[in-house]
Enzyme design. Sequence first.
Site, PDB file in Angstrom:
ATOM      1  N   GLU A  29       6.010  -8.048   8.057  1.00 38.52           N
ATOM      2  CA  GLU A  29       4.818  -7.183   7.987  1.00 38.52           C
ATOM      3  C   GLU A  29       4.934  -6.297   6.750  1.00 38.52           C
ATOM      4  O   GLU A  29       5.944  -5.611   6.538  1.00 38.52           O
ATOM      5  CB  GLU A  29       4.683  -6.299   9.236  1.00 38.52           C
ATOM      6  CG  GLU A  29       3.382  -5.491   9.161  1.00 38.52           C
ATOM      7  CD  GLU A  29       3.162  -4.536  10.332  1.00 38.52           C
ATOM      8  OE1 GLU A  29       4.032  -4.422  11.209  1.00 38.52           O
ATOM      9  OE2 GLU A  29       2.104  -3.868  10.333  1.00 38.52           O
ATOM     10  N   GLU A  55       7.910  -1.272   3.717  1.00 40.52           N
ATOM     11  CA  GLU A  55       7.042  -0.112   3.482  1.00 40.52           C
ATOM     12  C   GLU A  55       7.544   0.617   2.244  1.00 40.52           C
ATOM     13  O   GLU A  55       8.745   0.615   1.973  1.00 40.52           O
ATOM     14  CB  GLU A  55       7.192   0.860   4.657  1.00 40.52           C
ATOM     15  CG  GLU A  55       5.977   1.257   5.415  1.00 40.52           C
ATOM     16  CD  GLU A  55       4.777   1.730   4.662  1.00 40.52           C
ATOM     17  OE1 GLU A  55       4.931   2.399   3.655  1.00 40.52           O
ATOM     18  OE2 GLU A  55       3.662   1.452   5.102  1.00 40.52           O
ATOM     19  N   ASP A 105      -3.677  -0.768   1.186  1.00 39.69           N
ATOM     20  CA  ASP A 105      -4.339   0.220   0.324  1.00 39.69           C
ATOM     21  C   ASP A 105      -5.355  -0.511  -0.549  1.00 39.69           C
ATOM     22  O   ASP A 105      -4.995  -1.454  -1.264  1.00 39.69           O
ATOM     23  CB  ASP A 105      -3.304   0.928  -0.554  1.00 39.69           C
ATOM     24  CG  ASP A 105      -2.423   1.860   0.266  1.00 39.69           C
ATOM     25  OD1 ASP A 105      -2.866   2.299   1.339  1.00 39.69           O
ATOM     26  OD2 ASP A 105      -1.290   2.135  -0.168  1.00 39.69           O
TER      27      ASP A 105
HETATM   28  C1  SAM Z   1      -3.643   2.077   4.544  1.00 38.21           C
HETATM   29  S1  SAM Z   1      -2.004   2.075   5.057  1.00 38.21           S
HETATM   30  C2  SAM Z   1      -1.998   0.997   6.474  1.00 38.21           C
HETATM   31  C3  SAM Z   1      -0.809   1.197   7.354  1.00 38.21           C
HETATM   32  C4  SAM Z   1      -0.730   0.310   8.599  1.00 38.21           C
HETATM   33  N1  SAM Z   1      -0.666  -1.093   8.265  1.00 38.21           N
HETATM   34  C5  SAM Z   1      -1.920   0.583   9.496  1.00 38.21           C
HETATM   35  O1  SAM Z   1      -2.775  -0.328   9.640  1.00 38.21           O
HETATM   36  O2  SAM Z   1      -1.993   1.674  10.061  1.00 38.21           O
HETATM   37  C6  SAM Z   1      -1.222   1.058   3.812  1.00 38.21           C
HETATM   38  C7  SAM Z   1       0.286   1.127   3.873  1.00 38.21           C
HETATM   39  O3  SAM Z   1       0.835   0.213   2.928  1.00 38.21           O
HETATM   40  C8  SAM Z   1       1.957   0.823   2.321  1.00 38.21           C
HETATM   41  N2  SAM Z   1       2.130   0.155   1.007  1.00 38.21           N
HETATM   42  C9  SAM Z   1       1.344   0.265  -0.077  1.00 38.21           C
HETATM   43  N3  SAM Z   1       1.787  -0.518  -1.076  1.00 38.21           N
HETATM   44  C10 SAM Z   1       2.885  -1.139  -0.605  1.00 38.21           C
HETATM   45  C11 SAM Z   1       3.808  -2.066  -1.172  1.00 38.21           C
HETATM   46  N4  SAM Z   1       3.678  -2.496  -2.421  1.00 38.21           N
HETATM   47  N5  SAM Z   1       4.822  -2.501  -0.397  1.00 38.21           N
HETATM   48  C12 SAM Z   1       4.975  -2.055   0.868  1.00 38.21           C
HETATM   49  N6  SAM Z   1       4.143  -1.170   1.451  1.00 38.21           N
HETATM   50  C13 SAM Z   1       3.115  -0.726   0.734  1.00 38.21           C
HETATM   51  C14 SAM Z   1       1.595   2.290   2.237  1.00 38.21           C
HETATM   52  O4  SAM Z   1       2.712   3.133   2.130  1.00 38.21           O
HETATM   53  C15 SAM Z   1       0.847   2.495   3.556  1.00 38.21           C
HETATM   54  O5  SAM Z   1       1.713   2.901   4.600  1.00 38.21           O
END
Ligand code: SAM
Length: 327
Positions: A29, A55, A105
């Site tokens: 994930e 993450e 994001d």
């Molecule tokens: C909008 S949030 C969604 C979090 C979760 N999946 C949810 O649905 O509640 C996007 C998440 O992706 C993480 N993220 C962004 N770019 C990433 C990357 N390159 N690798 C891993 N995580 C990333 C951010 O830190 C954030 O926690």
Amino acid sequence: MIFRLGDFHFPDDPARLYPDTPDRPWVLEVGFGDGRFWPHYARTFPEPPNYLGVEISGVSLLKAHRRLKDAGLKNAVLTKLPAEVLVAGVIPHGSLDAIVVNFPDPWPKAGHEEHRLLRVPFFQVAASRLKPGGAVLLTTDHDEYFEFACAQAEASGVMRVERAGPPPAALETKYALKWRDLGLGAQHARFVPTRHDPVPNGAISGGTLAPYSEEDPTVPHAVLTLPADFSPQAFDKQTARGGTWTVVLLDLYATLRRGGWVALAHVVEGDLTQEVLVGITEREDGTHLVRLAKFGGPIITPGVKAAVGAVTQWLEGQGAVVKHRGY
Ligand SMILES: C[S@@+](CC[C@H](N)C(=O)[O-])C[C@H]1O[C@@H](n2cnc3c(N)ncnc32)[C@H](O)[C@@H]1O
């Protein structure tokens, strides 16, 4: 269990990561946020699959770790890294059953698309890492990013796009609930590899990746003689750039040991950023050893070698005479 980059092998082996459950399906994930998806999704299987969560937020990592622990999900590895680094460096070819991306994001501003995860290069590596029958599962509230991701998957030449309803567990995440409260829906697609062309591991910044090992003679180092009047006070922050890396020497600290210092360097190589320490320690014969320190579990990359080189060069600029370079 929380893993640092240096705890992984490149590529790693699911049997090493999950020694008690080596034969279960393996799900990655990306961007798990506060970790709500996995306890819901794992329950839809007779036995929880092996889970790898990646993450970039340290706070999210700790929240998710607690949540998975409370749910009794033992065969789970969480790591704080950019997903691109994990997928390219750690995951072996043809090993994952699914890559789940919930509410990534969206980077909505014009010109910011290059920050989006789901672009052609990611799909090409993902197709290599998935097993036949595996898929990337995307759920998002963001229509424009959804269409963008579908178009990028098609353009990758290695993925087929299947649009469907999201798995119920994807609608239980923090962001899913946030959008649901606002009355917004979510879209879902499965990106199914049509080809599994191998993409080699460790291709980050054009070099091989090696975890730190104390006994390894290839840990980047140098041996030099410092001038009698050497003073760390002369140190200024400085930047060095190579084809694939940028090294910023941030600071130089005296250690408690006489004749010992440690330099703090920031190393950027593509998606990978590492803070590393380079020790400068006096040896019995009066020379000094400049060597990458184990602290922080650094991964030895071309940029990290360059950081040891940058410290050595700075010391040469202060009058040190280099006897041996091993970086
Ligand atoms: C909008 S949030 C969604 C979090 C979760 N999946 C949810 O649905 O509640 C996007 C998440 O992706 C993480 N993220 C962004 N770019 C990433 C990357 N390159 N690798 C891993 N995580 C990333 C951010 O830190 C954030 O926690």
